[in-house]
Design a protein around this motif. Structure first.
Motif, PDB file in Angstrom:
ATOM      1  N   LYS A 417       1.964   0.454   5.271  1.00 26.97           N
ATOM      2  CA  LYS A 417       1.434   1.144   6.460  1.00 26.97           C
ATOM      3  C   LYS A 417       2.431   2.182   6.966  1.00 26.97           C
ATOM      4  N   ASP A 418       3.731   1.851   6.861  1.00 24.00           N
ATOM      5  CA  ASP A 418       4.756   2.821   7.257  1.00 24.00           C
ATOM      6  C   ASP A 418       4.736   4.045   6.355  1.00 24.00           C
ATOM      7  N   HIS A 419       4.588   3.802   5.059  1.00 24.33           N
ATOM      8  CA  HIS A 419       4.583   4.919   4.101  1.00 24.33           C
ATOM      9  C   HIS A 419       3.309   5.745   4.215  1.00 24.33           C
ATOM     10  N   ILE A 420       2.172   5.043   4.318  1.00 24.57           N
ATOM     11  CA  ILE A 420       0.875   5.734   4.307  1.00 24.57           C
ATOM     12  C   ILE A 420       0.091   5.258   5.524  1.00 24.57           C
ATOM     13  N   PRO A 421       0.242   5.936   6.655  1.00 23.86           N
ATOM     14  CA  PRO A 421      -0.366   5.439   7.894  1.00 23.86           C
ATOM     15  C   PRO A 421      -1.891   5.290   7.831  1.00 23.86           C
ATOM     16  N   ASP A 422      -2.559   6.098   7.027  1.00 19.62           N
ATOM     17  CA  ASP A 422      -4.022   5.961   6.983  1.00 19.62           C
ATOM     18  C   ASP A 422      -4.466   5.052   5.837  1.00 19.62           C
ATOM     19  N   SER A 423      -3.589   4.169   5.400  1.00 19.90           N
ATOM     20  CA  SER A 423      -3.980   3.236   4.337  1.00 19.90           C
ATOM     21  C   SER A 423      -4.475   1.928   4.929  1.00 19.90           C
ATOM     22  N   GLN A 424      -5.184   1.178   4.119  1.00 18.84           N
ATOM     23  CA  GLN A 424      -5.618  -0.163   4.526  1.00 18.84           C
ATOM     24  C   GLN A 424      -5.175  -1.148   3.449  1.00 18.84           C
TER      25      GLN A 424
END
Lengths: 653, 301, 193
Positions: A417-424
């Motif tokens: 989530k830190d690396h890719i904020p729009d990930s799930q």
């Protein structure tokens, strides 16, 4: 002879199913038994005091205690009788707990069997003679096998304690698995940043000799005096000359070499330095990919090397080290998860292991810390984590829990989530095992603050959906429904297994290992870093799954054991060993061949060839005594006469 | 190679095409199939769903006849028959079970039965990939195919002992040897819905639909099957499957024996290709395309 | 409907033992990971997912398990058994439960049993199964007259539906005798054949 017998109740452990008073009463009828009682707790301070008092009062010259296993309290009671002035070997023990009360419920049968075991101990004692331990010198150096965080800790603590350390590491760099991790739970601090300084300390400590690219070839000797042969594998680079400048790695034309340090998430050159913080920071040639070594032409690295360190004709080298103690810290490997054909068996590029994912997240990894799909380099948005792949799975022969996967999966979900904020992120789990300090709070954070979707259930099938994504067929057992997720990337929390070659090393060290190759500790609770071979200690995952804090703790614990051992200038050998009757020996050599410890050597007596036992090496196993056709070797305190006396006593009953 | 042969009931009905192509291919490969005289239905799913001993008795009668003819090996094209026959053999190793089954038979069954294998395994035993490739008269090059084994051929693993139960490769090996391009088909052992086509159509439509959907997305020319029931569900019931997924499929579903027959250059009439509900004409057209034949590089006749 | 389960009353240890004995599986090794449910191709038609059937067996909840719809809808594809991490042949447990339910006279999905019996009737009569015969019998039993009529034209045109049954040379009598003995034995043993 005047013998005292003590039938211990062990609270209700023994007295619950054995009539201890009756056993004591029966014992009083046996020859030489002048005193027999049944105390409640013989090992407790009053119990021991009662033995000492009885020795004085009844002028006893031998004592039998019937209680638990000798492994538990024989040393205790030997010290007790010694305090009262007896030779500590004028003591025998009958195990009426593990061998009687815990395994049968029939009071009468148990009482009879207990009486018989006590009778045997009395008969043995009647033939015992006082023995005296020999003293021998200790080599105050320690061998640490494995340079992961557990081995590093053990080595540093020993070195700080003033003990010279020989550290042997199979890979080209120390650091182990921890060096490959991006961050660590539950604090999310940088793994390289906290391990790096320790690695540097190893390199710089005057008390530590480091052999990387090396393996233990052979171990002989015994506690205090081990001789270890170490195979230094050919690196094809003279490390005395190599400065770690890296010029060779930049020019090497063989650039398709699988990058082992990066868990094959990228490629490297045939001559390589594992990673920028490697210790030792020295180049190594992979002979399978080096053009000079495979095809006989190239030589680029030799031309470029400013110090002339390249040695294409280098051979393996064996070095011998004398040490007094050994710490095994060989760690673990990931199990071969490709047996899971339902997850693609390793054929789908976007189904990866959690250790590969660490390398993708790491700034020193092949993508510079950018999480991308191995297949197309795109950033994944839907990431599915699957726990217990090769853990708690009998169907693939891995029934045990790997211990730390729940925690690093939570960490990876948070970092994603830190690396890719729009990930799930989705995590398929069976149980969340987070019993450490701040661990459960950490997994809660993954769910509550980072929106990780935890789904309770296993995944049955993962396959490419034909549109560039992966179909993950799972279950939410809490809902009782099948679930399906289209994922861009699937990360498998692959279970651990004992390090490659662990059983073979265990055999060299003469220590036990379990069904899965993990080394056996001496006592699961009370001797967690000791082994059944004196002087050999364990640290880290080689003994069983554990996380970094526990591995570090065990490294320190093993070091404390080594320092404790070396606190004595001389060690005592157990005198209950084999002894040769030089008159009867015909020098047939059978004992020489059967001794597993090399404790028998040839000698000469009045011009005749004979054999002789090396007292410090003999472990008292008795193989030679049963092999000797002349009956010329007798095991002290288990002589043929003693065994026959026991048989006679038992058979007349 | 002479072997006992158990065609299974569908060979006389819904899978006549499988039967005639099996016969044609085996003939061409010198495998002599000796049909078990007076064979009866193995009981299929209904028998074992109702009672294991009844199922075993129906199978044991066939195995017994084959044994009495001295057969050591028995081949059957149908995975369901294969599963039932192997299950009966396996279960009858237990004396109590054997006794219960014998009570249902006219006379107690033979003590040892022939080994039962699929026709596919029989063909692979007769000649390996290299030798099969040498026999190819009409290469399947240019065709992109999905091998679909169905659920019964490889499961349960300890009963069927058919390759890797999750990822069998035998059909791929055979058809690759014939020149075809075989895609990785992850649903190759998924269940098509089996015999539920009649009592629970939604089940079959949904499961078959998922299989056809993936095959269509992988852009294959045909799905290749080895099971009469799978073939019927994917082919005859393809419209129902499409409706369940709100789509229409046009996916030929061909028996592996039909593909082998094409590659061996057998007359197409002998292969029953005209019996497919979803026409294989496009596929055959591709095979006949002279441009593809040129691309063969003179490898074949 | 969803009142608490009174385990003192409803837990039947003899049921657990019977399922284990008949299926040859140790159900206590199931740790409820749900992998069987995850891969079940029939799951969408179940009232209890297969992992909950396993849980019901572990708890000895005989009635709720034997009355479930799921045990009738199992396709016997063995995906569950193949992927069970504890090596349980889950499909064998499902089949055992179906047998137990039938013998006890619980038929929660009558159309499934009607289909099977229709099929087996054709086998009994002709020695071999007969598709049209099965269909006709099934339509009569289940009163589902229009089942699959949409397929008939294609199937007939392609010559895939034999109108006449195929009887083995030598006749169907030996097979009929198997069924006869099976029925007689079931009657003797007091179970539904």
């Amino acid at each position: 002879m005047r013998i005292g017998v003590f039938i211990c109740h062990c609270g209700s452990n023994i007295a619950g199913t054995v009539d201890c008073a009756k056993v004591a009463a029966i014992a009083r009828s046996w020859p030489d038994v002048v005193y027999a009682v049944d105390p409640m707790y013989t090992c407790a301070e009053p119990g021991q005091a009662a033995i000492e008092a009885a020795i004085h009062e009844h002028k006893l010259d031998g004592v039998v205690v019937a209680s638990c296993s000798p492994r538990m309290h024989e040393p205790t009671f030997r010290r007790t009788v010694e305090r009262a002035g007896l030779n500590r070997y004028m003591f025998e023990m009958a195990n009426i707990r593990e061998h009687v009360s815990w395994i049968g419920k029939d009071m009468e049968a148990n009482t009879n069997k207990a009486a018989e075991l006590v009778r045997l101990a009395v008969e043995k004692l009647r033939h015992d003679v006082p023995l005296t331990a020999k003293q021998f010198d200790v080599t105050k150096r320690v061998l640490v096998i494995g340079g992961g965080v557990a081995g590093i800790q053990a080595a540093l603590d020993c070195a700080e304690g003033g003990v010279p350390v020989v550290l042997v590491e199979r890979e080209a760099t120390i650091g182990g698995k921890m060096a490959k991790l991006d961050k660590t739970f539950p604090t999310v601090d940088c793994s390289a940043c906290i391990l790096g300084p320790k690695m540097v300390d190893v390199a710089q400590h005057p008390n530590i000799t480091l052999y990387a690219c090396a393996e233990v070839e052979e171990v002989s000797g015994y506690v205090g005096n081990f001789t270890v042969k170490i195979r230094k594998r050919a690196t094809y680079v003279d490390w005395n000359k190599c400065t770690g400048c890296g010029a060779c790695t930049e020019k090497c034309p063989s650039k398709k070499t699988p990058d082992a340090f990066n868990e094959a998430t990228g490629t490297t050159t045939a001559i390589t330095i594992a990673f920028p913080q490697a210790i030792p920071k020295k180049a190594v040639i992979n002979p399978q990919y080096c053009r000079q070594l495979t095809k006989g032409k190239c030589g680029v690295c030799a031309k470029i090397c400013p110090t002339g360190a390249i040695m294409y004709d280098m051979q393996d080298e064996i070095v011998t080290e004398e040490v007094g103690s050994i710490v095994a810290a060989t760690g673990y490997d990931l199990m071969d998860w490709t047996v899971y054909k339902e997850y693609g068996g390793g054929t789908y590029p976007d189904v990866i292991t959690s250790l590969q994912y660490e390398r993708l997240m790491s700034a020193s990894g092949p993508t510079g810390g950018h999480i991308v799909r191995p297949s197309d380099g795109r950033e994944p948005k839907n990431i599915v984590f699957v726990q217990c792949v090769g853990s708690r799975d009998k169907s693939v022969g891995r029934p045990y829990c790997s211990g730390f996967c729940c925690m690093y999966t939570a960490k990876q979900a948070i970092l994603t989530k830190d690396h890719i904020p729009d990930s799930q992120s989705y995590v398929f789990y069976m149980d969340i095992r987070a019993p450490g300090k701040m661990y459960d709070e950490f997994t809660r954070r993954a769910m509550e603050e980072y929106g990780t979707e935890y789904i309770r259930g296993r995944v049955s099938h993962i396959y490419p959906d034909g549109n560039g994504r992966l179909t993950v067929m799972g279950v939410d057992t809490l809902l009782g429904r099948q679930v399906e997720i289209k994922a861009d990337l699937v990360v498998l929390a692959v279970g651990i297994e004992a390090s490659r070659g662990a059983p073979q090393l265990a055999e060299k060290l003469r220590i036990s290992y379990d069904n899965h190759g993990f080394f056996m500790e001496s006592h699961v609770k009370l001797k967690p870093v000791e082994t059944n071979t004196a002087g050999v200690f364990l640290a880290g995952v080689c003994q069983g799954a554990k996380d970094i804090p526990a591995s570090v703790a065990q490294g320190s614990a093993a070091a404390a054991k080594v320092l404790g051992l070396f606190a004595k200038d001389k060690l005592e050998s157990d005198p209950q060993i084999a002894q040769v009757d030089i008159q009867r020996c015909v020098a047939c050599g059978k004992c020489l061949r059967c001794c597993p410890f090399g404790a028998i050597k040839g000698t000469e007596f009045r011009g005749e060839p004979k054999v002789q036992v090396i007292e410090t090496v003999c472990q008292g196993c008795g193989l030679c005594t049963s092999t000797c056709p002349q009956g010329a070797i007798q095991l002290q305190h288990s002589t043929d006469n003693q065994i026959l006396a026991e048989v006679n006593a038992l058979c007349q009953c | 190679m002479n072997v006992a042969y158990y065609p299974g009931c569908s060979a006389k009905g819904s899978s006549k095409d499988y039967e005639i192509s099996t016969q044609a291919v085996c003939r061409a490969l010198n495998i002599t199939l000796e049909e078990i005289p007076g064979w009866n239905c193995c009981g299929s799913t209904p028998a074992h769903a109702v009672d294991t001993e009844l199922s075993a008795a129906l199978c044991a009668r066939n195995l017994d006849i084959a044994a009495s003819q001295g057969a050591k090996l028995l081949l059957t094209p149908c995975p369901s028959c294969l599963s039932n026959l192997r299950a009966a053999s396996q279960r009858m190793e237990k004396p109590e079970f054997r006794q219960r089954v014998n009570e249902l038979l006219d006379t107690p069954a033979a003590e040892t039965f022939p080994e039962v294998l699929s026709v596919m395994q029989g063909i692979a035993m007769q000649l390996d990939k290299e030798n099969l490739a040498l026999r190819v008269k009409k290469t399947l090059k240019g065709l992109r195919l999905a091998a679909y084994y169905g659920c019964l051929m490889s499961r349960p693993a300890d009963r069927m002992r058919f390759e890797d139960p999750e990822n069998p490769q035998l059909m791929e090996d055979l058809l690759t040897a014939c020149g075809a391009e075989m895609v990785d088909f992850p649903l190759k052992t998924a269940c098509c819905g089996a015999a539920f086509g009649i009592p629970e159509r939604a089940m079959t439509a949904r499961n078959s639909g998922r299989i056809l959907e993936l095959a269509a997305r992988l852009d294959v020319d045909a799905v290749i099957t080895a099971c009469p029931l799978c073939q019927m569900n994917l082919d005859l019931r393809q419209t129902q499957a499409g409706r369940a997924l709100n789509t229409r499929f046009h996916m030929p579903v061909v028996y592996f024996t039909q593909m082998l027959g094409l590659a061996l250059g057998l007359p197409r009439k002998q292969l029953g290709l005209n019996k497919l509900a979803v026409s294989a004409d496009k596929l055959l057209g591709k095979l006949d395309d002279p441009r593809l034949a040129d691309a063969e590089g003179g490898q074949q006749s | 409907m969803n009142d608490h389960i009174d385990l003192n009353r409803l837990r039947d240890p003899s049921f657990i033992a019977a399922v284990e004995a008949q299926s040859g599986q140790n159900v206590s090794t199931c740790y409820q990971c749900g992998n069987c449910t995850a891969g079940c191709p029939a799951g969408f038609a179940y009232d209890m997912p297969v992992s909950q059937i396993m849980r019901g067996v572990q708890l000895g909840l005989r009635d709720s398990v034997l009355h479930s719809r799921s045990i009738w809808m199992c396709l016997s594809c063995s995906t569950c058994s193949q992927r069970c991490p504890n090596n349980i042949d889950v499909a064998a447990v499902m089949e055992t439960l179906r047998h137990m339910a039938r013998k006890a006279g619980y038929v929660t999905v009558p159309k499934m049993e009607k289909f099977w019996l229709s099929f087996l009737n054709t086998v009994r009569l002709f020695g071999r199964s007969h598709e049209i015969g099965t269909m006709a019998l099934y339509m009569m039993r289940s009163l589902r007259v229009f089942t699959d009529v949409d397929l008939a034209p294609t199937a007939i045109a392609k010559g895939k539906l034999g109108l006449l049954p195929h009887i083995p040379p030598g006749g169907a009598k030996p097979v009929a005798r198997i069924f006869q003995r099976y029925k007689e034995r079931a009657r003797r043993e007091g179970v539904r054949p």
